[in-house]
Motif scaffolding. Structure first.
Motif, PDB file in Angstrom:
ATOM      1  N   GLY A 279       0.806  -1.219   0.000  1.00 55.73           N
ATOM      2  CA  GLY A 279       0.000   0.000   0.000  1.00 55.73           C
ATOM      3  C   GLY A 279       0.837   1.265   0.000  1.00 55.73           C
ATOM      4  N   GLY A 280       2.089   1.138  -0.412  1.00 54.39           N
ATOM      5  CA  GLY A 280       2.926   2.337  -0.483  1.00 54.39           C
ATOM      6  C   GLY A 280       3.312   2.860   0.888  1.00 54.39           C
ATOM      7  N   GLY A 281       3.169   2.051   1.911  1.00 53.99           N
ATOM      8  CA  GLY A 281       3.493   2.492   3.267  1.00 53.99           C
ATOM      9  C   GLY A 281       4.972   2.705   3.445  1.00 53.99           C
ATOM     10  N   PRO A 282       5.376   3.213   4.597  1.00 52.69           N
ATOM     11  CA  PRO A 282       6.794   3.512   4.782  1.00 52.69           C
ATOM     12  C   PRO A 282       7.642   2.257   4.728  1.00 52.69           C
ATOM     13  CG  PRO A 282       5.632   3.678   6.874  1.00 52.69           C
ATOM     14  CD  PRO A 282       4.600   3.466   5.810  1.00 52.69           C
ATOM     15  N   GLY A 283       8.741   2.332   4.046  1.00 53.16           N
ATOM     16  CA  GLY A 283       9.697   1.241   3.998  1.00 53.16           C
ATOM     17  C   GLY A 283      11.031   1.766   4.475  1.00 53.16           C
ATOM     18  N   ALA A 284      12.074   0.995   4.249  1.00 55.49           N
ATOM     19  CA  ALA A 284      13.419   1.479   4.536  1.00 55.49           C
ATOM     20  C   ALA A 284      14.386   0.694   3.667  1.00 55.49           C
ATOM     21  CB  ALA A 284      13.769   1.316   6.006  1.00 55.49           C
ATOM     22  N   GLY A 285      15.253   1.412   2.963  1.00 54.78           N
ATOM     23  CA  GLY A 285      16.209   0.780   2.050  1.00 54.78           C
ATOM     24  C   GLY A 285      17.632   1.176   2.380  1.00 54.78           C
ATOM     25  N   PRO A 286      18.139   0.754   3.552  1.00 55.19           N
ATOM     26  CA  PRO A 286      19.508   1.121   3.935  1.00 55.19           C
ATOM     27  C   PRO A 286      20.507   0.693   2.868  1.00 55.19           C
ATOM     28  CG  PRO A 286      18.461  -0.170   5.690  1.00 55.19           C
ATOM     29  CD  PRO A 286      17.537  -0.203   4.516  1.00 55.19           C
ATOM     30  N   ILE A 287      21.583   1.453   2.729  1.00 53.36           N
ATOM     31  CA  ILE A 287      22.643   0.993   1.827  1.00 53.36           C
ATOM     32  C   ILE A 287      23.967   0.866   2.566  1.00 53.36           C
ATOM     33  CG2 ILE A 287      21.598   1.842  -0.321  1.00 53.36           C
ATOM     34  CD1 ILE A 287      23.639   4.042  -0.322  1.00 53.36           C
ATOM     35  N   GLY A 288      24.675  -0.183   2.184  1.00 50.42           N
ATOM     36  CA  GLY A 288      25.996  -0.428   2.737  1.00 50.42           C
ATOM     37  C   GLY A 288      27.030  -0.177   1.657  1.00 50.42           C
ATOM     38  N   VAL A 289      28.210   0.301   2.075  1.00 49.12           N
ATOM     39  CA  VAL A 289      29.266   0.616   1.105  1.00 49.12           C
ATOM     40  C   VAL A 289      30.620   0.101   1.598  1.00 49.12           C
ATOM     41  CG1 VAL A 289      28.119   2.707   0.238  1.00 49.12           C
ATOM     42  CG2 VAL A 289      29.724   2.890   2.147  1.00 49.12           C
TER      43      VAL A 289
END
Ligand SMILES: *Cc1c(COP(=O)(O)O)cnc(C)c1O
Length: 491
Positions: A279-289
């Motif tokens: 439903g387009g709710g909040p997500g989280a897409g952390p990135i590692g480097v």
């Protein structure tokens, strides 16, 4: 059968109210006396006039018409619709978290900052990356952040590379993120096994290529076994490797992409780490480097410093550090979707290291169990075994008169959400199935039985599968009309 639910506007009755305020006991002020003219409505807002119980019943009924992972099996490939443990919700609702304000001084937010810092450490541990940012709000946003970091890094080295290479099995967000960042996208065709074609990659990865964007396990549910060589090709040509790690459910605690030469990796907390999504709710897409890319991460960085207390004992304090001159800046208001991070952190701590490994073992086992149950009834174009998901083709069924779309719709009548369909694009009439580790053998058996029954029905009477679903609140809407002429306004 469900009863049709009218629009809340259709329930409106002039003068009906949820709540009637007592008469004002201070002098009334006209709204024009404190709001600038340009902010005032020209017409009164057209709101439904309903009682409180009308509102509650309307939205409760609507919520029950929705298909959700809390009621039924939801094997939506690539989306990892696993169970969202309720303990995550309890943790995220603790007052110490919910009552924090993002502008509060850091001295008063030490617990919150420690949680974020520790979550970054766990994600580093799981992925083998050197540093993480938790800011990106979704997987695609992580991709964009990653692309911005690649560009900043290469430009700092004085290199103006303009191309990103993406295998044709990639998620649609990959080319979109690269293009949004101003890169030219070159697609390379997968080989006959559904993996990156090494020769094609070598030919395509030239000195104007900034990076390869790869998904591993890829969207066919296969592990890119040549990942070491793939990374070497990119690095030898002076470029980088971005890995879309949205589908980490097969690798947790078992293998680390950071150890395989990947330079940037995004994770989807709302897939692999059990925070809710849809439903387009909040997500989280952390990135590692990697270490080399760390200076370019968004600010503020959450950092730990050692201090001495008044009693001369060492103590860690957490700070928000903006002093990173090479940073690409902020990519999100404040520090990202904190609520999701509390949930993911709770999930990881409640599983512990051993539990995290079990997640992937069971996810892979469940997917292979289903694959083997279905393989005699549907075409499996790539792979005899899979990782956390697999893709079947309804090509055979289509010839008999019912398509992947029809099968997906029919599954709703059996009480199952559809798998992802028509993706990845390289499989004709694709159905992409991801059971996840949280489903029982009984559920998998019931789903397999429904899929087999559907295949048999298509042999005999494809119209039984075509004119579906019959049991849902809405049958089969005209999708073209819905996309071309959406009616988004009540008039
Ligand atoms: C879900 C997914 C994405 C996009 O993630 P969002 O959070 O929806 O933006 C990207 N790549 C893959 C492989 C995915 O499965």
């Amino acid at each position: 059968m469900h009863q049709a639910e009218p629009l809340i506007f259709e329930k409106s009755s002039p003068g009906r109210r949820c709540f009637i305020l007592p008469a004002c006991d201070v002098p009334e002020k006209p709204v024009t006396s404190f709001l600038p003219q340009k902010m005032l409505r020209k017409q009164e807002a057209q709101l439904p006039e309903v009682s409180e119980i009308d509102v509650v019943r309307h939205f409760t009924r609507l919520s029950q018409m929705n298909f959700c992972v809390d009621t039924n099996f939801y094997p939506l490939g690539s989306c990892t619709m696993k169970y969202n443990p309720r303990i995550n919700e309890d943790a995220a609702r603790m007052e110490g978290f919910t009552k924090l304000h993002p502008y509060q001084p850091v001295e008063q937010c030490q617990g919150m900052l420690k949680l974020l810092y520790d979550l970054e450490q766990i994600l580093k541990d799981i992925s083998g990356m050197s540093a993480f940012t938790l800011q990106p709000a979704a997987g695609a946003h992580g991709e964009l952040t990653g692309m911005l970091i690649i560009r900043a890094y290469l430009e700092k080295k004085g290199e103006h590379r303009h191309k990103i290479i993406i295998p044709d099995s990639a998620h649609g967000t990959n080319p979109a993120s690269a293009a949004l960042c101003g890169y030219e996208v070159e697609s390379i065709q997968s080989n006959a096994s559904g993996l990156v074609d090494i020769e094609k990659l070598k030919a395509a990865f030239t000195h104007d290529t900034a990076a390869l964007m790869i998904t591993n396990p890829n969207t066919l549910g296969l592990f890119e076994k040549d990942i070491l060589e793939i990374c070497k090709i990119a690095h030898d040509a002076g470029g980088l490797v971005y890995c879309d790690g949205a589908n980490m459910n097969a690798l947790l605690g078992i293998a680390r992409l950071g150890d395989m030469g990947v330079d940037i990796l995004h994770l989807n907390l709302h897939k692999t780490f059990s925070t809710p999504h849809g439903g387009g709710g909040p997500g989280a897409g952390p990135i590692g480097v990697t270490e080399a890319l760390k200076p370019f991460l968004p600010v503020p960085r959450i950092e730990m410093v050692d201090t001495l207390t008044a009693e001369d004992t060492a103590e860690n304090i957490y700070i928000l550090n903006y002093a990173h001159p090479d940073s690409i800046g902020k990519v999100r208001a404040f520090y990202g979707h904190i609520g999701m991070m509390i949930r993911a952190y709770t999930y990881l701590l409640s599983l512990g290291k051993e539990g995290v490994c079990k997640v992937s073992e069971y996810a892979v086992l469940n997917a292979n169990y289903l694959l083997h149950k279905l393989k005699n009834h549907y075409d499996i174009p790539y792979g005899k075994t899979c990782m956390h998901e697999f893709v079947i083709s309804a090509k055979k069924q289509k010839q008999k008169g019912a398509s992947a779309l029809d099968i997906a719709k029919k599954l709703l009548d059996y009480g199952f959400h559809a798998p992802t369909i028509y993706f990845p694009l390289i499989v004709e009439e694709a159905l992409m199935i991801e059971p996840t580790e949280t489903e029982s053998r009984e559920t998998l058996d019931a789903f397999a039985a429904a899929m087999i029954r559907i295949a048999e029905d298509i042999e005999q009477q494809p119209e039984l599968v075509r004119n579906t679903p019959q049991t849902t609140p809405i049958g089969r809407p005209d999708e073209v009309k819905a996309a071309r002429e959406p009616k988004l306004r009540w008039e």
